[in-house]
Design an enzyme around this catalytic site. Structure first.
Site, short mmCIF file in Angstrom:
data_model
loop_
_atom_site.label_atom_id
_atom_site.label_comp_id
_atom_site.label_asym_id
_atom_site.label_seq_id
_atom_site.Cartn_x
_atom_site.Cartn_y
_atom_site.Cartn_z
N GLY A 24 0.78 -1.41 -0.18
CA GLY A 24 0.03 -0.09 -0.11
C GLY A 24 1.04 1.31 0.00
O GLY A 24 2.13 1.31 0.21
N GLU A 25 0.09 2.34 -0.30
CA GLU A 25 0.93 3.61 -0.38
C GLU A 25 0.16 4.89 -0.34
O GLU A 25 -1.32 4.65 -0.59
CB GLU A 25 1.65 3.73 -1.94
CG GLU A 25 2.27 4.91 -1.91
CD GLU A 25 3.23 5.21 -3.23
OE1 GLU A 25 3.47 6.27 -3.58
OE2 GLU A 25 3.37 3.99 -4.09
N GLY A 26 0.50 5.88 0.47
CA GLY A 26 -0.32 6.87 0.90
C GLY A 26 0.32 8.14 0.58
O GLY A 26 1.35 8.09 -0.31
N SER A 29 3.21 7.91 3.02
CA SER A 29 3.38 6.70 3.99
C SER A 29 3.37 5.46 2.95
O SER A 29 2.91 5.42 1.74
CB SER A 29 2.35 6.46 4.86
OG SER A 29 0.85 6.17 4.07
N TYR A 30 4.04 4.38 3.14
CA TYR A 30 4.22 3.19 2.63
C TYR A 30 3.71 2.09 3.47
O TYR A 30 3.90 2.05 4.77
CB TYR A 30 5.38 2.74 1.95
CG TYR A 30 5.74 3.72 0.89
CD1 TYR A 30 5.53 3.64 -0.28
CD2 TYR A 30 6.63 4.85 1.47
CE1 TYR A 30 6.02 4.59 -1.29
CE2 TYR A 30 7.24 5.85 0.30
CZ TYR A 30 6.52 5.55 -0.89
OH TYR A 30 7.18 6.56 -1.92
N VAL A 31 2.84 1.03 2.98
CA VAL A 31 2.70 -0.16 3.87
C VAL A 31 3.08 -1.61 3.22
O VAL A 31 3.08 -1.78 2.06
CB VAL A 31 1.26 -0.27 4.17
CG1 VAL A 31 0.75 -1.45 4.92
CG2 VAL A 31 0.33 0.93 4.35
N LYS A 46 3.57 -0.18 8.64
CA LYS A 46 3.29 1.10 8.00
C LYS A 46 4.56 2.14 8.13
O LYS A 46 4.79 2.51 9.42
CB LYS A 46 2.29 1.77 8.09
CG LYS A 46 1.82 3.17 7.58
CD LYS A 46 0.25 3.50 8.02
CE LYS A 46 -0.14 4.78 7.19
NZ LYS A 46 -1.60 5.31 7.41
N ASP A 145 -13.01 8.88 5.89
CA ASP A 145 -12.54 8.04 4.54
C ASP A 145 -12.99 6.52 4.61
O ASP A 145 -12.02 5.95 4.21
CB ASP A 145 -11.01 8.31 4.45
CG ASP A 145 -10.65 8.24 2.94
OD1 ASP A 145 -11.30 8.25 2.01
OD2 ASP A 145 -9.57 7.45 2.98
#
Length: 300
Positions: A24-26, A29-31, A46, A145
């Site tokens: 994942g990616e924000g 941030s990265y997961v 995370k 969200d």
């Protein structure tokens, strides 16, 4: 100390994790899927890289939000640590957060596989998500969200809500034009457009934003559980204005809407009402759909 030990591992609160792959990616941030060397179990790690004091505050607020709750339908923060860097570094801090890993993936993964739910499973799953939201609202907070990719699956009938980075107090009072613009910009950055409540697209001075934004998003999730995609996904895919589509109040129902009992469809439409005060509370949604679930089980 949360130092990185080699390129593919990190130590967080004395626990060493091997980072196996990014999942994942924000925005900052990265997961990663990770493995704990002590128990060989899988976890989600995370990494939040902060470049400003504001980003550091957002990371600390997110951690605080996780720590508010302990419920089976809300993700639990297992470990966390902050690593500070010198002023000359390109980041001010890195925050590491560790969660359980959900091997069954997210609700969005289910939709991508075009999985169809029976009425019984749909109701059990959606009610589990609502129970998580009820916990959030009881603490006078709002998630802001809610979307299928933020609901992980314990099994095919139990969901777990994650990503509390957009969580805010349930009630936000807008007192001037500057506040209105600030929160409108915030919503643009933090709230998924296809599941965003209409009152977050154009915020007026003297408006009051409530937890009913979550109810609208939940209505979109219920629609997706029924039909495999959100009510505004096609609008988004075409490149048309999602804001206008949501503001219109018109919800198109696929032909297969007759597959599910009318109480589910009617509840969903009430949750997607453009006027927040016309939407039910999460308690009311749970009451109505729990009755429908009991009836479905009796029939089964």
């Amino acid at each position: 100390m949360g130092c990185v030990c080699g390129r593919q591992s990190v130590v967080i609160q004395g626990q060493k994790f091997y980072l196996m792959r990014q999942i994942g990616e924000g925005s900052f941030s990265y997961v990663f899927e990770a493995r704990n060397t002590a128990d060989s179990h899988q976890y989600a790690v995370k990494k939040m890289s902060c470049h400003t004091d504001e980003e550091e505050k957002r990371a600390r607020d997110e951690i605080e939000n996780y720590q508010r709750f302990s419920h089976s339908n809300l993700v639990s923060l297992l470990y966390h640590e902050q690593v500070k860097y010198s002023p000359s570094a390109h980041v001010t801090s890195i925050f590491w957060l560790v969660f359980h890993y959900f091997k069954n993936g997210s609700l969005q993964n289910v939709f991508d596989r075009q999985t169809k739910f029976t009425t019984r499973v749909l109701l059990e799953l959606f009610l589990s998500i609502c129970e998580g939201v009820r916990q959030i609202h009881e603490k006078q907070m709002a998630h802001r969200d809610l979307k299928p990719s933020n609901v992980m699956l314990l099994n095919n009938s139990q969901g777990v809500i994650l990503d509390f980075g957009s969580m805010t107090p349930a009630t936000i009072s807008i007192t001037n034009r500057s506040d209105a613009q600030k929160w409108q910009d915030w919503a643009e950055e933090n709230c998924c457009v296809q599941y965003r409540a209409p009152e977050l697209f154009h915020i007026e001075t003297n408006a009051v934003i409530t937890s009913k934004t979550d109810i609208f998003s939940l209505g979109g999730i219920l629609y997706a559980c029924c039909f495999g995609k959100g009510p505004f996904d096609d609008v988004y895919s075409r490149g048309d204005s999602v804001a206008l589509a949501i503001a219109s109040g018109r919800i198109e129902l696929p032909v297969q809407s007759s597959t599910y009992p009318s109480i589910i469809i009617d509840t969903m439409l009430s949750m997607l009402h453009t006027e927040p005060e016309q939407r039910p509370t999460v308690d009311e949604v749970i009451d109505v759909l729990s009755s429908a679930a009991r009836l479905t089980m009796d029939i089964a």
